[in-house]
Write a protein that holds these residues in place. Structure first.
Motif, PDB file in Angstrom:
ATOM      1  N   ALA A  18       8.431 -10.199   9.319  1.00 21.96           N
ATOM      2  CA  ALA A  18       6.966 -10.102   9.230  1.00 21.96           C
ATOM      3  C   ALA A  18       6.326 -11.495   9.225  1.00 21.96           C
ATOM      4  O   ALA A  18       5.274 -11.698   9.846  1.00 21.96           O
ATOM      5  CB  ALA A  18       6.568  -9.309   7.985  1.00 21.96           C
ATOM      6  N   ASN A  22       3.969 -13.142  12.331  1.00 22.54           N
ATOM      7  CA  ASN A  22       2.613 -13.642  12.060  1.00 22.54           C
ATOM      8  C   ASN A  22       2.519 -15.160  12.186  1.00 22.54           C
ATOM      9  O   ASN A  22       1.569 -15.776  11.676  1.00 22.54           O
ATOM     10  CB  ASN A  22       2.162 -13.200  10.667  1.00 22.54           C
ATOM     11  CG  ASN A  22       1.769 -11.732  10.661  1.00 22.54           C
ATOM     12  OD1 ASN A  22       0.636 -11.383  10.985  1.00 22.54           O
ATOM     13  ND2 ASN A  22       2.721 -10.865  10.354  1.00 22.54           N
ATOM     14  N   THR A 229       8.998  -1.720   6.486  1.00 20.97           N
ATOM     15  CA  THR A 229       8.124  -2.590   7.292  1.00 20.97           C
ATOM     16  C   THR A 229       6.744  -2.725   6.639  1.00 20.97           C
ATOM     17  O   THR A 229       6.131  -3.799   6.676  1.00 20.97           O
ATOM     18  CB  THR A 229       8.012  -2.045   8.738  1.00 20.97           C
ATOM     19  OG1 THR A 229       9.326  -2.062   9.296  1.00 20.97           O
ATOM     20  CG2 THR A 229       7.085  -2.865   9.598  1.00 20.97           C
ATOM     21  N   LYS A 233       5.071  -6.211   5.324  1.00 21.16           N
ATOM     22  CA  LYS A 233       3.722  -6.632   5.721  1.00 21.16           C
ATOM     23  C   LYS A 233       2.848  -6.925   4.497  1.00 21.16           C
ATOM     24  O   LYS A 233       1.948  -7.757   4.564  1.00 21.16           O
ATOM     25  CB  LYS A 233       3.066  -5.557   6.594  1.00 21.16           C
ATOM     26  CG  LYS A 233       3.679  -5.474   7.993  1.00 21.16           C
ATOM     27  CD  LYS A 233       2.958  -4.436   8.847  1.00 21.16           C
ATOM     28  CE  LYS A 233       3.567  -4.383  10.248  1.00 21.16           C
ATOM     29  NZ  LYS A 233       2.790  -3.555  11.170  1.00 21.16           N
ATOM     30  N   TRP A 312      -4.396  -4.924   2.237  1.00 19.83           N
ATOM     31  CA  TRP A 312      -3.196  -4.296   2.810  1.00 19.83           C
ATOM     32  C   TRP A 312      -3.216  -2.795   2.584  1.00 19.83           C
ATOM     33  O   TRP A 312      -3.652  -2.329   1.541  1.00 19.83           O
ATOM     34  CB  TRP A 312      -1.944  -4.878   2.132  1.00 19.83           C
ATOM     35  CG  TRP A 312      -0.713  -4.069   2.376  1.00 19.83           C
ATOM     36  CD1 TRP A 312       0.107  -4.131   3.464  1.00 19.83           C
ATOM     37  CD2 TRP A 312      -0.156  -3.047   1.532  1.00 19.83           C
ATOM     38  NE1 TRP A 312       1.134  -3.223   3.339  1.00 19.83           N
ATOM     39  CE2 TRP A 312       0.994  -2.546   2.161  1.00 19.83           C
ATOM     40  CE3 TRP A 312      -0.527  -2.507   0.293  1.00 19.83           C
ATOM     41  CZ2 TRP A 312       1.784  -1.535   1.607  1.00 19.83           C
ATOM     42  CZ3 TRP A 312       0.251  -1.506  -0.255  1.00 19.83           C
ATOM     43  CH2 TRP A 312       1.401  -1.033   0.401  1.00 19.83           C
TER      44      TRP A 312
END
Ligand SMILES: NC(=O)c1ccc[n+]([C@@H]2O[C@H](COP(=O)([O-])OP(=O)(O)OC[C@H]3O[C@@H](n4cnc5c(N)ncnc54)[C@H](O)[C@@H]3O)[C@@H](O)[C@H]2O)c1
Length: 333
Positions: A18, A22, A229, A233, A312
């Motif tokens: 992740a 990014n 996942t 994140k 988030w």
């Protein structure tokens, strides 16, 4: 931005993906395996024990632009911790204590830690917010709780800031595994989904439900299963929104935040089993066993505070985690 990530196990590997996705540079430490041969864009891998402060210092010398740390190199397992409390307190509390003290000496002031839902007490209705009462029931849960208390004291005394991510029950594999150009060696977790996969593969003969007399809608335990996942994140969101998270949290949060990282969905063991059976198109051999000592009837996350502070929210459902994991299973077979 460059981040130090400790621990490259089940969760750490997914955080590494992740971060790399990014474009956040990451220096990644782990003390086992052949981590120095791993490769991901923007990541530097080192074989190093976080309790070896000389080695950690040398790595920090090489990367003197690290701004933030994600500390996940701790051990987990409620059952093992009951038998081996010394190892759990040594690693999760003592080892982490000296490591964080070194970070403070090196002027690294922003720290994200891997905590756990096991710090919470059993609450009516099973949904916990970050303000719910805490009452860890195992040496593992208590090691996380003590580490959280220690981090709060460090923040107050040493001008650090910490976000503690209280993970619920991560399951599945990297959602993007099949399409990745660069892959890390696969490491799956040890959780309910992995047990079901083992039964499906014929490596175990039956699934034992630990009690069907809990005070829940079908008598089996309620948990909050989050796609790995999504959890990874959440770490990236905590990195990207680290400073604003404290502003958004409100004036009572100056230097320490605990955030629930779960799916926000309550699922019983029987419901998990049904979802799994629907996806594999087959039945699993099930037996009802006694309750496990130390278990609680239910716990799932209220995730509103994480939404508000680090912006988030989970993208995947439990079924996605099962489908992703089953797809990997078919590839391995
Ligand atoms: N997996 C879960 O269900 C779960 C739930 C809640 C919290 N957590 C927490 O998340 C973190 C990561 O868990 P995981 O499931 O990826 O575990 P894991 O065992 O798969 O990964 C942990 C990694 O840390 C490394 N490590 C341990 N001690 C170290 C040390 N002294 N120095 C360097 N590396 C070290 C291990 O080699 C391992 O690769 C842990 O802090 C764990 O307590 C996990």
């Amino acid at each position: 931005m460059k981040v130090l990530l400790t621990g490259c196990g089940f969760i750490g590997r997914n955080i590494a993906y992740a971060l790399s996705d990014n474009n956040i540079e990451a220096v990644i430490l782990d003390n086992v395996g052949d981590i120095e041969n791993y490769s991901l864009p923007g990541c530097y891998f080192y074989k190093c024990d976080i309790t070896n402060l000389d080695e950690v210092s040398k790595i920090l010398d090489k990367h003197d632009d690290i701004e933030m740390v994600i500390h996940s190199a701790m051990i987990s397992s409620v059952a093992k911790s009951v038998k081996h409390p010394f190892e759990f307190y040594t690693q999760n509390v003592v080892g982490s204590l000296s490591f964080v003290h070194l970070l403070k000496d090196r002027g690294i002031k922003k720290i994200i830690i891997a905590s756990s839902a096991s710090v919470y007490d059993d609450v009516p209705g099973f949904m916990v917010t970050e303000k719910s009462p805490l009452k860890p029931r195992s040496p593992f849960g208590r090691s996380k709780y003590i580490f959280e208390l220690m981090m709060k004291d460090f923040c107050n005394a040493y001008d650090l800031k910490c976000i503690s991510l209280r993970y619920f029950n991560p399951v599945g594999i990297d959602h993007y595994f099949n399409t990745r150009e660069h892959k890390l060696p696969m490491k799956t977790g040890s959780n309910l989904l992995e047990i079901l996969i083992e039964i499906y593969n014929g490596e175990r003969n039956k699934f034992i439900i630990n009690g069907d007399d809990w005070f829940t809608r079908d008598g089996t335990c309620i948990r909050d299963y989050i796609h790995i996942t999504d959890l990874a994140k959440a770490n990236v969101k905590a990195v990207l929104n680290f400073d604003t998270a404290f502003e958004r949290a409100g004036s009572e949060y100056t230097n320490y935040l605990s955030l629930n990282v779960g799916s926000g969905v309550d699922v019983t063991v029987k419901e998990f089993l049904i979802a799994f059976q629907n996806i594999i198109g087959d039945k699993i051999n099930v037996e009802i066993g006694p309750r496990r000592i130390g278990d609680i009837g239910g716990s799932y996350a209220n995730i509103q505070f994480a939404k508000k502070t680090i912006d988030w929210k989970p993208e995947f459902r439990l079924e996605d985690a099962i489908i992703d994991r089953c797809a990997l299973n078919e590839q391995i077979k």
